[in-house]
Motif scaffolding. Structure first.
Motif, mmCIF file in Angstrom:
data_model
loop_
_atom_site.group_PDB
_atom_site.id
_atom_site.type_symbol
_atom_site.label_atom_id
_atom_site.label_comp_id
_atom_site.label_asym_id
_atom_site.label_seq_id
_atom_site.Cartn_x
_atom_site.Cartn_y
_atom_site.Cartn_z
ATOM 1 N N ARG A 1 38.228 107.793 112.062
ATOM 2 C CA ARG A 1 38.668 107.261 111.740
ATOM 3 C C ARG A 1 37.021 106.871 112.406
ATOM 4 N N ARG A 2 37.147 107.747 113.736
ATOM 5 C CA ARG A 2 36.349 108.272 114.634
ATOM 6 C C ARG A 2 34.393 108.279 113.646
ATOM 7 N N VAL A 3 34.968 108.888 112.741
ATOM 8 C CA VAL A 3 33.694 109.431 111.942
ATOM 9 C C VAL A 3 33.675 107.500 111.596
ATOM 10 N N LEU A 4 34.120 107.667 110.719
ATOM 11 C CA LEU A 4 33.704 106.004 110.077
ATOM 12 C C LEU A 4 33.396 104.710 110.579
ATOM 13 N N ASP A 5 34.175 105.178 111.903
ATOM 14 C CA ASP A 5 33.844 103.730 112.536
ATOM 15 C C ASP A 5 31.734 103.911 112.737
ATOM 16 N N GLU A 6 31.601 105.327 112.932
ATOM 17 C CA GLU A 6 30.257 105.780 113.471
ATOM 18 C C GLU A 6 29.582 105.280 112.695
ATOM 19 N N ARG A 7 29.575 105.729 111.162
ATOM 20 C CA ARG A 7 29.105 105.209 110.058
ATOM 21 C C ARG A 7 28.477 104.044 109.508
ATOM 22 N N LEU A 8 29.724 102.879 110.102
ATOM 23 C CA LEU A 8 29.762 102.167 109.130
ATOM 24 C C LEU A 8 28.831 100.863 110.800
ATOM 25 N N LYS A 9 28.850 101.154 111.944
ATOM 26 C CA LYS A 9 28.292 101.003 112.939
ATOM 27 C C LYS A 9 27.394 100.325 112.206
ATOM 28 N N THR A 10 26.352 101.718 111.732
ATOM 29 C CA THR A 10 24.845 100.909 111.167
ATOM 30 C C THR A 10 24.663 99.875 110.003
ATOM 31 N N HIS A 11 26.185 99.537 109.983
ATOM 32 C CA HIS A 11 26.128 97.972 108.744
ATOM 33 C C HIS A 11 26.463 97.416 109.332
ATOM 34 N N GLY A 12 26.638 97.316 110.805
ATOM 35 C CA GLY A 12 27.296 95.682 111.385
ATOM 36 C C GLY A 12 29.008 95.654 110.796
ATOM 37 N N ALA A 13 29.966 96.839 111.128
ATOM 38 C CA ALA A 13 30.834 97.020 110.647
ATOM 39 C C ALA A 13 31.952 98.465 110.851
ATOM 40 N N ARG B 1 36.658 96.114 110.773
ATOM 41 C CA ARG B 1 35.754 94.533 110.300
ATOM 42 C C ARG B 1 36.146 94.429 109.080
ATOM 43 N N LYS B 2 35.447 96.191 107.901
ATOM 44 C CA LYS B 2 35.290 95.996 107.190
ATOM 45 C C LYS B 2 36.699 95.361 106.309
ATOM 46 N N GLY C 1 27.990 88.431 105.105
ATOM 47 C CA GLY C 1 29.591 89.033 105.126
ATOM 48 C C GLY C 1 29.571 89.840 104.026
ATOM 49 N N ARG C 2 29.779 89.182 102.890
ATOM 50 C CA ARG C 2 29.344 90.053 101.713
ATOM 51 C C ARG C 2 28.500 91.503 101.197
ATOM 52 N N ARG C 3 27.784 91.257 102.165
ATOM 53 C CA ARG C 3 26.670 91.887 101.824
ATOM 54 C C ARG C 3 26.997 93.513 103.244
ATOM 55 N N VAL C 4 27.993 92.879 104.395
ATOM 56 C CA VAL C 4 28.224 94.032 105.155
ATOM 57 C C VAL C 4 29.049 94.832 104.394
ATOM 58 N N ASN C 5 29.955 93.656 104.114
ATOM 59 C CA ASN C 5 31.452 94.634 102.970
ATOM 60 C C ASN C 5 30.808 95.697 102.016
ATOM 61 N N GLU C 6 29.608 95.277 100.798
ATOM 62 C CA GLU C 6 29.319 95.566 100.421
ATOM 63 C C GLU C 6 28.230 97.595 100.679
ATOM 64 N N LEU C 7 27.797 97.432 102.221
ATOM 65 C CA LEU C 7 27.212 98.449 102.034
ATOM 66 C C LEU C 7 27.991 99.036 102.847
ATOM 67 N N ALA C 8 29.074 98.772 103.477
ATOM 68 C CA ALA C 8 30.212 99.016 104.350
ATOM 69 C C ALA C 8 31.529 100.107 103.114
ATOM 70 N N ILE C 9 31.312 99.510 102.382
ATOM 71 C CA ILE C 9 32.482 100.314 101.337
ATOM 72 C C ILE C 9 31.863 101.559 100.980
ATOM 73 N N ALA C 10 29.599 101.223 100.332
ATOM 74 C CA ALA C 10 28.876 102.863 100.212
ATOM 75 C C ALA C 10 29.154 103.598 101.514
ATOM 76 N N ALA C 11 29.175 103.424 102.321
ATOM 77 C CA ALA C 11 28.651 104.293 103.738
ATOM 78 C C ALA C 11 29.871 104.993 103.203
ATOM 79 N N ARG C 12 31.332 104.067 103.329
ATOM 80 C CA ARG C 12 32.549 104.481 103.553
ATOM 81 C C ARG C 12 32.671 105.346 102.517
ATOM 82 N N ALA C 13 32.325 105.629 101.326
ATOM 83 C CA ALA C 13 32.307 105.892 100.010
ATOM 84 C C ALA C 13 31.386 107.626 100.358
#
Length: 166
Positions: free
Chosen positions: A18-30, A34-35, A95-107
């Motif tokens: 979760r910590r790693v995911l939060d760090e990486r998602l933060k760059t996308h505002g998520a 939030r995601k 919000g849709r754009r951030v969600n899409e960026l977060a999906i890619a970053a999470r993957a």
């Protein structure tokens, strides 16, 4: 290794993921939280109370999360035409754009986390976690909210870490 040490190892691993995911998602505002909310709103607007129920958190927790998302322009609230006491939460274009960026970053992060495991090891881990999950579910005294119940509207796959379609 005894059961207590194993549970501590599992909890520690989940916390680190979760910590790693939060760090990486933060760059996308998520963030993971939030995601999850943004993903839940992709199919359409929801009441805040339904979000709280779906995520099994206190209404205040969702209110604070939605406040931040609204402040950042990722969601907006509107009066519910069916219940003037309730507010619907809508996903914005941002919000849709951030969600899409977060999906890619999470993957990318998930792929990186499991890169050293063979297909056989991933399968065994999945079976093992499935068995643990089944046991914990059987021990739970409060039933999980029914996503098909009126007002919930959140498919279960939206609530999981593995769903990249949202």
């Amino acid at each position: 290794m005894d059961e207590f040490e194993l549970s501590e190892q599992l909890l520690s691993c989940v916390t680190k993921i979760r910590r790693v995911l939060d760090e990486r998602l933060k760059t996308h505002g998520a963030s993971v939280a939030r995601k999850r909310v943004l993903g839940a709103l992709v199919p359409g607007p929801m009441r805040q109370g339904a979000l709280a129920t779906a995520f099994e958190v206190a209404p205040r927790t969702i209110t604070e999360l939605v406040d931040g998302l609204e402040r950042d322009g990722l969601v907006e609230r509107q009066a519910d035409p069916d219940d003037r006491r309730a507010r619907l939460v809508f996903l914005t274009g941002s919000g849709r754009r951030v969600n899409e960026l977060a999906i890619a970053a999470r993957a990318e992060v998930i792929k990186e986390i499991f890169a050293d495991l063979s297909a056989e090891q991933r399968g065994e881990l999945s079976r093992t976690l499935g068995a643990v999950s089944t046991r914990v579910t059987a021990m739970t005294t409060t039933p999980a909210p029914d996503p098909a119940a009126p007002g919930n509207g959140v498919p279960l796959d939206v609530l999981t870490l593995s769903d990249d379609s949202r």
